[in-house]
Design an enzyme around this catalytic site. Structure first.
Site, short mmCIF file in Angstrom:
data_model
loop_
_atom_site.label_atom_id
_atom_site.label_comp_id
_atom_site.label_asym_id
_atom_site.label_seq_id
_atom_site.Cartn_x
_atom_site.Cartn_y
_atom_site.Cartn_z
N TYR A 156 16.54 7.98 3.29
CA TYR A 156 17.08 6.92 4.09
C TYR A 156 18.37 7.40 4.65
O TYR A 156 18.54 7.63 5.94
CB TYR A 156 17.20 5.66 3.36
CG TYR A 156 15.88 4.92 2.92
CD1 TYR A 156 15.58 3.94 3.79
CD2 TYR A 156 15.15 5.55 1.97
CE1 TYR A 156 14.33 3.26 3.25
CE2 TYR A 156 13.97 4.82 1.72
CZ TYR A 156 13.59 3.77 2.35
OH TYR A 156 12.42 3.16 1.88
N HIS A 164 15.83 -2.92 10.56
CA HIS A 164 15.25 -1.83 9.64
C HIS A 164 13.53 -2.02 9.91
O HIS A 164 12.93 -0.87 10.24
CB HIS A 164 15.63 -1.69 8.15
CG HIS A 164 14.83 -0.54 7.54
ND1 HIS A 164 15.60 0.56 7.45
CD2 HIS A 164 13.81 -0.35 6.91
CE1 HIS A 164 14.84 1.56 6.67
NE2 HIS A 164 13.81 0.88 6.50
N GLU A 165 12.89 -3.20 9.38
CA GLU A 165 11.50 -3.16 9.61
C GLU A 165 11.13 -3.12 10.99
O GLU A 165 9.88 -2.45 11.35
CB GLU A 165 11.12 -4.37 8.83
CG GLU A 165 11.63 -4.40 7.51
CD GLU A 165 11.35 -3.47 6.63
OE1 GLU A 165 10.45 -2.77 6.71
OE2 GLU A 165 12.29 -3.11 5.78
N HIS A 204 10.86 0.39 12.26
CA HIS A 204 9.61 0.89 12.12
C HIS A 204 8.61 0.88 12.97
O HIS A 204 7.58 1.82 12.98
CB HIS A 204 9.12 0.75 10.68
CG HIS A 204 9.97 1.21 9.50
ND1 HIS A 204 9.65 2.57 9.42
CD2 HIS A 204 10.65 0.68 8.32
CE1 HIS A 204 10.45 2.97 8.03
NE2 HIS A 204 10.75 1.79 7.42
N PRO A 241 8.39 -6.27 -4.41
CA PRO A 241 9.27 -5.37 -5.08
C PRO A 241 10.34 -4.66 -4.16
O PRO A 241 11.31 -4.06 -4.36
CB PRO A 241 8.27 -4.41 -5.40
CG PRO A 241 7.32 -4.81 -4.81
CD PRO A 241 7.23 -5.98 -4.22
N GLY A 266 12.83 -4.81 -0.28
CA GLY A 266 13.34 -5.67 0.59
C GLY A 266 12.42 -5.91 1.92
O GLY A 266 12.34 -7.16 2.53
N GLY A 267 11.87 -5.18 2.48
CA GLY A 267 10.75 -5.26 3.49
C GLY A 267 9.77 -4.19 3.36
O GLY A 267 9.90 -3.20 2.97
N GLU A 285 11.87 7.37 7.34
CA GLU A 285 13.02 6.35 6.57
C GLU A 285 14.39 6.97 7.40
O GLU A 285 15.45 6.02 7.67
CB GLU A 285 13.17 6.40 5.25
CG GLU A 285 11.89 5.91 4.66
CD GLU A 285 11.64 4.24 5.16
OE1 GLU A 285 12.58 3.77 5.63
OE2 GLU A 285 10.47 3.76 4.58
N GLU A 308 7.23 -2.41 6.49
CA GLU A 308 6.90 -2.57 7.97
C GLU A 308 5.53 -2.65 8.27
O GLU A 308 4.97 -1.91 9.19
CB GLU A 308 7.54 -1.24 8.58
CG GLU A 308 6.89 0.12 8.02
CD GLU A 308 7.59 0.82 6.85
OE1 GLU A 308 8.06 -0.14 6.06
OE2 GLU A 308 7.50 1.84 6.57
N ASN A 309 4.68 -3.49 7.85
CA ASN A 309 3.33 -3.58 7.92
C ASN A 309 3.18 -4.04 9.50
O ASN A 309 3.85 -5.12 9.68
CB ASN A 309 2.55 -4.69 6.98
CG ASN A 309 2.62 -3.97 5.51
OD1 ASN A 309 2.38 -2.91 5.28
ND2 ASN A 309 3.06 -5.05 4.65
N SER A 325 0.65 -1.30 -0.16
CA SER A 325 0.06 -0.02 0.04
C SER A 325 0.81 1.30 -0.16
O SER A 325 0.41 2.32 -0.33
CB SER A 325 -0.91 0.07 0.94
OG SER A 325 -1.87 -1.10 1.25
N GLN A 326 1.81 1.18 0.68
CA GLN A 326 2.77 2.46 0.78
C GLN A 326 3.41 2.72 -0.76
O GLN A 326 3.75 1.73 -1.41
CB GLN A 326 4.01 2.29 1.64
CG GLN A 326 4.74 3.56 2.21
CD GLN A 326 6.05 3.35 2.93
OE1 GLN A 326 6.55 2.21 2.71
NE2 GLN A 326 6.40 4.33 3.66
N ASN A 377 13.28 -4.57 -6.46
CA ASN A 377 13.45 -3.78 -7.30
C ASN A 377 15.07 -3.09 -6.99
O ASN A 377 15.77 -2.75 -8.09
CB ASN A 377 12.55 -2.43 -7.23
CG ASN A 377 12.91 -1.69 -8.75
OD1 ASN A 377 13.07 -2.21 -9.85
ND2 ASN A 377 12.64 -0.50 -8.41
N LYS A 378 15.34 -3.03 -6.01
CA LYS A 378 16.92 -2.60 -5.60
C LYS A 378 17.93 -3.54 -6.01
O LYS A 378 19.06 -3.00 -6.45
CB LYS A 378 16.90 -2.57 -3.96
CG LYS A 378 18.33 -2.10 -3.52
CD LYS A 378 18.57 -2.51 -1.95
CE LYS A 378 20.02 -2.62 -1.67
NZ LYS A 378 20.29 -3.40 -0.52
N ASP A 387 6.45 7.49 -5.60
CA ASP A 387 7.15 6.34 -6.17
C ASP A 387 8.36 6.58 -7.37
O ASP A 387 9.38 5.96 -7.28
CB ASP A 387 6.53 5.20 -7.08
CG ASP A 387 5.72 4.24 -5.87
OD1 ASP A 387 6.07 4.19 -4.72
OD2 ASP A 387 4.79 3.61 -6.48
ZN LIG Z 1 11.85 1.75 6.11
#
Ligand SMILES: [Zn+2]
Length: 613
Positions: free
Chosen positions: A395, A309-310, A313, A280, A282-283, A332, A285-286, A154-155, A566-567, A387
């Site tokens: 970050y 990281h997640e 969050h 798409p 790395g993670g 971030e 944070e839901n 969603s983000q 994607n990264k 996006d």
């Molecule tokens: Zn993050």
């Protein structure tokens, strides 16, 4: 899509925006008018229809009225709205709605008549198969090959492609959901997931803490569950369940050290959902259930800073949230800083420094490539899609800013400041302007003449990096560089003690005039073309494109066909797009890979490979 065309659409977008007479909102990426009517609670009823690749059902909102408006404004993106209803006199009654024209990045505003007394509104709707916030995988695209899989992302502004919603992070809402799936599949959400092995196809969820809409998440597939501790479990396809539980075994300790620094974890359980390789990011944070790429299950726990990281969050982002996407650094930058502090607390200064230095090098590469205006922390987005300007700036530049403050005020003072910040703004969304007022009062004014507001403004509102910004370095990396110099003159590399980080630094900093003979020598001695660590493979494959090192071609093709993060793929496509031969080859591979890529990965890489579109 070309830059020119994008610019044209943006200009049209702004013109449309102004001409509709919308009151100037803080968040230009949402049609919601929270100052009139807001929606503090959602009841969601959804059926997951794999055959038709759509969600269908209804969303019911409690209405909170702030003035005498008789309409509520929501965001949608390519949703089919079937009908709308109001809860009046203890029953549902039909009501009128209008759906606005489609804006290329914002979608369509949904305006529903709510009269002056209704307490609840209900929207019956369904999604389209190309919904930007959902990915649908066929059984063949999963590891188990027997069942389909779907998940949401969603983000930043994709919740509106699967729920009609006031899609701004300035809103916070609680939700309950009832989700149906084909029998045998398990649905999970960013809520109170059950650890039971019931697979009857009907699942109920509750998220009792108020969260911004971009943290509403759903996934369904042939998922198994393995507990790591009393409060932490892994949800994953069976093939990777045990490996992931081993890889992320440090998660409970991560929670402990973060609580010690920044106060209690306020979300009850913390579970991890391992997604298919097409995820798409790395993670993501839901809350209560971070979504994680399988590409960090490396077998040596070397990439688990992603989990740090997640998890971070849960304080920065989910607890204290950016009020708009211009303030993304508040999510971030803080999270990258906290991530690094977690890694330091658990694994020591040297590892944390290596990770900081790797991020810094990525940032420097980004700063070279980006337009100056897109290197500002409090970025001017206009109505561009967030996006489209995704980069390391929020970050790592954000992390450098906080590391700078820590350095100036000392760790003790800065830690106390941060802990109070998380308490004072818990479950609130804040803007950069609000942060500055708080920073002035709670930190700068406590120790006058240490850091000026001019300096803060330079960090937050100017492009690039301030001249006195920290420059993260690592002793371990300095040793790698010395070895590189000796190796180039013919000496043997001593790599027995090298971690993934040292390998990455080594490959990323090899001179670009390295000979074909030396490339082959490295590959022969260390098997880099076939290495399974996704990050080291990425660095090596990128170098192999630059150096036209043909023996790595088959692996490169396979890598691009099997990973959708994607990264990891987009820097490879970007490098391939630089020469005509490589571009032709890359387009062929891309077309083959595309059905397995997430909509977001498709958009980003098509812009690289088909810039004329
Ligand atoms: Zn993050």
């Amino acid at each position: 899509m070309s830059v020119l065309r994008k610019l044209f659409i943006s200009v049209i977008g702004v013109a449309l925006w102004l001409s509709t007479g919308v009151a100037k909102a803080e968040d230009v990426h949402s049609y919601a008018r929270l100052n009139q009517v807001s929606t503090p609670h959602l009841e969601l009823t959804l059926d997951i229809d794999f055959a038709n690749r759509k969600l269908q059902g209804h969303a019911t909102y409690i209405l909170q009225r702030h003035d005498d408006s008789t309409q509520v404004y929501m965001d949608t993106s390519h949703l089919t709205i079937k009908r709308t209803e109001l809860w009046v006199n203890e029953q549902w009654q039909p009501t009128k709605f209008t759906l606005g024209d489609v804006h290329p990045s914002l979608g369509s505003e949904l305006i529903i008549d709510i009269g002056s007394v209704a307490k609840k509104v209900r929207v019956h709707y369904e999604t389209v198969p190309s919904a930007s916030g959902l990915q649908w995988l066929t059984p063949e695209q999963t590891a188990g090959k027997k069942h389909p899989f779907m998940f949401s992302q969603s983000q930043p502004i994709h919740a509106r492609s699967w729920i009609p919603i006031q899609d701004t992070p300035a809103l916070r809402l609680t939700y309950n959901a009832t989700v149906t799936t084909p029998k045998g599949l398990l649905a999970v959400m960013s809520a109170d997931n059950s650890l039971s092995d019931n697979r009857d196809g009907e699942y109920k969820f509750s998220m009792p803490q108020a969260i911004p809409p971009y943290l509403i998440a759903i996934a369904a597939g042939d998922l198994a569950i393995k507990s790591i501790s009393e409060n932490v479990a892994v949800f994953a396809e069976q093939y990777i369940l045990d490996d992931a539980a081993w890889e992320f075994a440090d998660t409970p300790r991560m929670i402990e050290v973060t609580e010690a620094m920044y106060g209690p974890y306020r979300w009850d359980r913390y579970d991890l959902l391992i997604l298919p390789p097409s995820f798409p990011f790395g993670g993501m944070e839901n809350p209560r259930l971070s979504f994680i790429t399988p590409t960090v299950v490396s077998g040596d726990r070397s990439l688990i800073n992603l989990i740090a990281h997640e998890l971070a969050h849960s304080w920065s982002g989910n607890l204290v949230t950016n009020a708009s996407w211009r303030d993304l650094w508040i999510n971030e930058g803080f999270t990258s800083y906290v991530e690094n502090r977690i890694m330091e607390a658990l694994f020591g200064k040297e590892r944390a420094q290596m990770e900081f230095a790797l991020g810094y090098q990525d940032l420097l590469d980004n700063l070279e490539r980006l337009e100056p205006k897109d290197t500002v922390l409090n970025i001017q987005l206009g109505t561009r899609h967030p996006d489209d300007v995704f980069s390391q700036v929020p970050y790592v530049k954000g992390q450098l800013f906080l590391a700078y403050l820590e350095d100036k005020f000392g760790r003790d003072v800065f830690d106390k400041f941060l802990r109070k910040y998380f308490d004072d703004f818990a479950f609130q969304s804040i803007s950069t302007a609000q942060f500055k007022i708080y920073l002035q009062r709670e930190l700068l004014a406590q120790k006058p003449n240490v850091v000026s507001m001019d300096k803060i403004n330079e960090w937050l509102h100017e492009p690039g990096l301030p001249a006195d910004a920290p420059k993260p370095t690592s002793d371990a990396f300095a040793k790698v560089e010395q070895q590189t110099q000796r190796w180039l003159k013919g000496a043997q590399l001593q790599t027995k003690q090298w971690t993934t980080h040292e390998w990455l630094h080594f490959i990323n900093n090899l001179p670009l005039d390295i000979s074909a003979e030396n490339m082959a020598r490295l590959d022969r001695e260390f098997g880099l073309t076939e290495i399974q660590n996704s990050e080291i493979a990425h660095a090596w494959l990128k170098l192999s494109i630059v150096k036209k090192y043909e023996p790595a071609r088959d692996r490169l093709r396979n890598y691009l066909l099997t990973i959708g993060r994607n990264k990891l793929v987009s820097p490879l496509y970007r490098e391939l797009a630089k020469t005509a031969d490589n571009l032709k080859w890359a387009r062929e591979v891309y077309e083959q890979a595309k059905p397995g890529y997430h909509p977001l990965t498709q958009t980003v890489n098509e812009a690289l490979l088909y810039p004329e579109h």
